[in-house]
Motif scaffolding. Structure first.
Motif, PDB file in Angstrom:
ATOM      1  N   CYS A 113      41.079  65.785  19.706  1.00 29.98           N
ATOM      2  CA  CYS A 113      41.919  64.960  18.826  1.00 29.98           C
ATOM      3  C   CYS A 113      43.306  65.578  18.665  1.00 29.98           C
ATOM      4  N   VAL A 114      44.348  64.761  18.815  1.00 31.93           N
ATOM      5  CA  VAL A 114      45.722  65.257  18.660  1.00 31.93           C
ATOM      6  C   VAL A 114      46.333  64.798  17.332  1.00 31.93           C
ATOM      7  N   LEU A 115      45.504  64.233  16.455  1.00 28.85           N
ATOM      8  CA  LEU A 115      45.924  63.820  15.112  1.00 28.85           C
ATOM      9  C   LEU A 115      47.137  62.882  15.147  1.00 28.85           C
ATOM     10  N   CYS A 116      47.059  61.896  15.999  1.00 34.43           N
ATOM     11  CA  CYS A 116      48.146  60.918  16.096  1.00 34.43           C
ATOM     12  C   CYS A 116      47.977  59.815  15.052  1.00 34.43           C
ATOM     13  N   LYS A 117      46.792  59.724  14.495  1.00 33.51           N
ATOM     14  CA  LYS A 117      46.468  58.735  13.471  1.00 33.51           C
ATOM     15  C   LYS A 117      46.473  57.298  13.997  1.00 33.51           C
ATOM     16  N   CYS A 149      44.083  55.725  15.469  1.00 31.83           N
ATOM     17  CA  CYS A 149      42.826  55.059  15.117  1.00 31.83           C
ATOM     18  C   CYS A 149      42.853  54.580  13.667  1.00 31.83           C
ATOM     19  N   VAL A 196      39.754  63.531  11.564  1.00 27.55           N
ATOM     20  CA  VAL A 196      39.499  62.099  11.472  1.00 27.55           C
ATOM     21  C   VAL A 196      38.021  61.870  11.176  1.00 27.55           C
ATOM     22  N   CYS A 200      42.730  55.362  21.109  1.00 27.02           N
ATOM     23  CA  CYS A 200      42.864  56.823  21.120  1.00 27.02           C
ATOM     24  C   CYS A 200      43.559  57.258  22.412  1.00 27.02           C
ATOM     25  N   VAL A 248      43.768  60.101  23.751  1.00 26.40           N
ATOM     26  CA  VAL A 248      43.017  61.141  24.460  1.00 26.40           C
ATOM     27  C   VAL A 248      41.536  60.752  24.455  1.00 26.40           C
ATOM     28  N   ILE A 280      37.774  59.766  20.943  1.00 25.73           N
ATOM     29  CA  ILE A 280      36.831  58.717  20.542  1.00 25.73           C
ATOM     30  C   ILE A 280      36.143  58.187  21.793  1.00 25.73           C
TER      31      ILE A 280
HETATM   32  S1  SF4 Z   1      43.388  58.105  17.843  1.00 26.43           S
HETATM   33 FE1  SF4 Z   1      42.202  59.784  18.775  1.00 26.43          FE
HETATM   34  S2  SF4 Z   1      43.636  61.509  18.884  1.00 26.43           S
HETATM   35 FE2  SF4 Z   1      44.539  60.026  17.474  1.00 26.43          FE
HETATM   36  S3  SF4 Z   1      43.842  60.684  15.445  1.00 26.43           S
HETATM   37 FE3  SF4 Z   1      42.371  59.153  16.163  1.00 26.43          FE
HETATM   38  S4  SF4 Z   1      40.789  60.372  17.144  1.00 26.43           S
HETATM   39 FE4  SF4 Z   1      42.549  61.731  16.945  1.00 26.43          FE
END
Ligand code: SF4
Ligand code: FES
Lengths: 475, 233
Positions: free
Chosen positions: B147-151, B153, B177, B199, B201, B204
């Motif tokens: 997860c790159v914490l892009c938010k 999702c 997340v 996502c 990456v 998910i």
């Molecule tokens: S979309 Fe994927 S990478 Fe981005 S916050 Fe959600 S789980 Fe993490």
């Protein structure tokens, strides 16, 4: 303390290992140990991963025969997705996977014979190491080297067309395969410009056997006496007893040819095979339970497969098998150096199989994947170039791997290789004061016949050169 | 009619509607600005900083900066590209990204950016953080290693009433997340596939057989990321 000799760089085995020889007071070799000193980790770090990653993940433990791991893992997860226990995939999936597998056998055996083994045969065990290698081979015998390169390339291109990449592809997925063969790909393999087509590959496989026969006539004694001891032999065979490198039942015969494991369902391999751990090696010692630790060890690989199969279902290889059988009086062959012969018969068999598959329209179209009721455990076996390969996975209700067990070909051959090392060492080192490079190579020649892959065997992460170490036996 | 304004990106004169974000204006003019946290059709957040450009001499994120008449933008310059490279490398060392065995490989935006910016090895030390794989949800598995914490999702995956399926919990370096428990029960297979797609990456994963697209046919196998934008003239 004892003497230590390091042979560096690694000499013509896949991976890195070490031999320790225990010398007694009379200078004789009392015990020999072939160790693999790398650390195993894969069975642990796959835990928690989703099961569908296994075919792509576990193959990463090796860059030499990843296709074998890719397919064995796929066969195991086929069971998990309810796609049957090995012979219920769609015709397209089964045939594409077989094509991939025969491509791998073809290229891997060609690599071993030409690059790793032939320098010993052509130039002699104690030839100058500067000459005992594939580069010198290329200088001395251009034609042979040229063929070696193209045969490997042919096998690798088959892998590319079926797995998507030459190394570490993704073609086999749980329950099937992710692509068809294109007409262009098929036509290129079938009718490509010579020499790059399957008919020519079959011809070259025959020529290589002819090359071996000429060598054999001149060096018969060497091949028969170099390493030679009774062993049990284990492999998959097709239900009707034919050689089958991709799928079948598990059979073992003893040194006399008596069936000691009578064609059992491989999904229950753990009922018949046990693994022993010894403190001095990361590589386990598998054995047949009913014979016990002492007598239950066995050999796998080309020699084992030739010894267990009743027949080969492709005509040219069958003819060669008959020759092999009559040479050995219809009995299993216990001459380790004849593994090279067995391997060349398999190259021919793989080439014949590739041709049959390429002519099959199922490769070009048809359903790719099949799924059924989820299972929580799956076992996948196949005959990798080096021998029987076992993958076994258990998952939890969330699709995560909770347990994995891998028994790779080289591990299966562990005891046999140790025996081979001891036999050669006792003969070569007897009464010698000085250790020469030729003597250490003599040991490696025996190991090389098994074509071991040491990184596979310990599922290793790391590198180290092969060492030969002499230790005085304490009084 | 909306007012048309003029901006200069790397010296090229570009026309776009006043009030548009710089990212969008650039794309309409065939200029690629890399993004990671941005997702088409979702309100921009400006968290990953990959899209940073120099706007009238100041560093600004293109996905959140509205254009204005006469703006001078530096985008594809050595200085900016080096900074972007550093950001991508930081993502790699902060997580555990093992591309060879990831089902998103070939379709992953982070991997595609790394190829685009020709990253061979990061300049920073790998942190190898201990992260969880959460597999207890019925439809998806979340692999926090990736997860790159892009938010994306959290912002994009919603039900008919506009409620988010995903949320953040904890703060700082412990942030992660989660899938809301009640919402998780509502999630159907289609929604799971949608989340997997949103996502950037492989964090998910919809619960299903993966790796169905052969190598050579995945999104970034043939063309590098951004080439769809750059071909518009
Ligand atoms: S979309 Fe994927 S990478 Fe981005 S916050 Fe959600 S789980 Fe993490
Ligand atoms: S795309 Fe603009 S900050 Fe992430």
């Amino acid at each position: 303390m004892g003497q230590k000799i390091t042979i560096d760089p690694v000499t013509r085995v896949e991976g890195h290992g070490k031999v320790t020889l225990y010398v007694n007071n009379d200078g004789g070799i009392e015990q020999a140990r072939f160790h693999i000193v790398e650390f195993r980790g894969f069975e642990r770090f796959v835990q928690g991963r989703p099961f569908w990653e296994m075919p792509v993940l576990v193959q990463r433990l090796c860059g030499i025969c990843p296709v074998s791991h890719h397919l064995a893992a796929a066969k195991a997860v086929d069971v998990i997705v309810g796609a049957g226990s090995g012979d219920e995939l769609t015709p397209t999936a089964e045939k594409m996977r077989r094509l991939m597998h025969y491509g791998q056998i073809f290229q891997s055996h060609a690599l071993h014979f030409f690059y790793l083994a032939s320098p010993d045969l052509l130039f002699g065990i104690d030839a100058d190491p500067a000459k005992r290698n594939v580069l010198y081979l290329a200088q001395e015998n251009r034609d042979l080297a040229y063929r070696a390169i193209l045969m490997r390339k042919f096998g690798q291109e088959i892998i590319l067309a079926t797995a998507g990449k030459k190394i570490h592809g993704t073609g086999a997925i749980p329950g099937g395969i992710n692509k068809h063969l294109t007409i262009e790909e098929r036509d290129r393999f079938l009718h490509g410009n010579p020499p790059f087509n399957i008919d020519n590959m079959i011809q070259w496989s025959l020529d290589t056997l002819e090359f071996f026969h000429q060598y054999e006539q001149k060096h018969r004694d060497f091949l028969l006496t170099y390493v030679n001891f009774p062993s049990n032999y284990l492999s998959l065979v097709r239900k009707d007893g034919a050689m089958d490198l991709y799928h079948g039942v598990l059979r073992a015969v003893d040194a006399e040819g008596q069936k000691i494991l009578p064609d059992v369902d491989y999904h229950e391999y753990y009922k018949y095979i046990e693994e022993e751990v010894r403190s001095w090696s990361y590589m386990k010692f598998p054995y047949l339970k009913m014979l016990g630790q002492e007598r239950g060890w066995y050999t796998v690989g080309p020699l084992a497969r030739i010894n267990t199969a009743d027949f080969i279902d492709t005509p040219l290889a069958q003819k060669e098998l008959e020759l092999f059988r009559s040479f050995h009086g219809g009995k299993p062959c216990n001459h380790v150096m004849h593994t090279h012969w067995a391997r060349l018969i398999e190259i021919l068999h793989a080439a014949e199989k590739i041709k049959l598959l390429l002519e099959d329209p199922d490769l070009l179209s048809g359903e790719l994947v099949r799924e059924g009721n989820r299972q929580f455990e799956g076992v996948g076996l196949l005959e990798a170039p080096r021998g029987t390969l076992f993958h076994h996975y258990k998952i939890n209700e969330y699709d995560q791997i909770v347990q994995a067990n891998l028994i790779v070909s080289t591990t299966n051959n562990n005891q046999a290789m140790n025996n081979a090392v001891l036999q050669v060492a006792q003969r070569v080192f007897k009464g010698q004061k000085k250790v020469t490079e030729g003597m250490t190579n003599a040991i490696e020649v025996a190991i090389r016949a098994y074509n071991p892959c040491l990184s596979c065997a310990t599922h290793a992460l790391g590198q180290m050169p092969i060492d030969i170490e002499f230790v005085d036996v304490p009084r | 009619m909306a007012e048309i304004v003029r901006v200069y990106i790397d010296g090229k004169e570009c026309l776009a509607q006043n009030g548009e974000y710089l990212l969008q204006a650039a794309r309409e003019n065939g200029i690629y600005i890399p993004t990671l946290c941005h997702y088409e059709g979702v309100k921009p957040k400006g968290s990953c900083r990959i899209c940073t450009c120099k706007v009238n001499g100041r560093l600004m994120t293109a996905c959140t900066t509205p254009i204005a008449e006469g703006m001078v933008v530096e985008n594809n310059t050595a200085e900016i590209n080096e900074m972007r490279k550093a950001i991508i490398e930081l993502f790699f060392v902060e997580g555990n990204h093992f591309c060879p065995t990831c089902e998103k490989s070939g379709d992953c935006e982070l991997q595609a950016l790394a190829y685009k910016y020709q990253i061979t090895a990061p300049r920073y030390p790998f942190l190898f953080p201990t992260k969880r794989v959460v597999a207890e949800y019925s439809r998806i598995i979340i692999d926090h290693n990736r997860c790159v914490l892009c938010k994306r999702c959290v912002r994009a995956i919603k039900d008919a009433e506009g409620r988010s399926f995903f949320a953040y919990r904890r703060r700082g370096q412990h942030i992660e997340v989660i899938l809301d428990k009640r919402m998780s029960e509502q999630m159907d297979y289609e929604k799971a596939l949608e989340a997997e797609k949103v996502c950037p990456v492989g964090a998910i994963m919809a619960r299903r057989i993966a790796f169905t697209t052969p190598v050579g046919h995945r999104k970034y196998d043939k063309k590098p990321i951004g080439s769809d934008v750059e071909k518009i003239k």
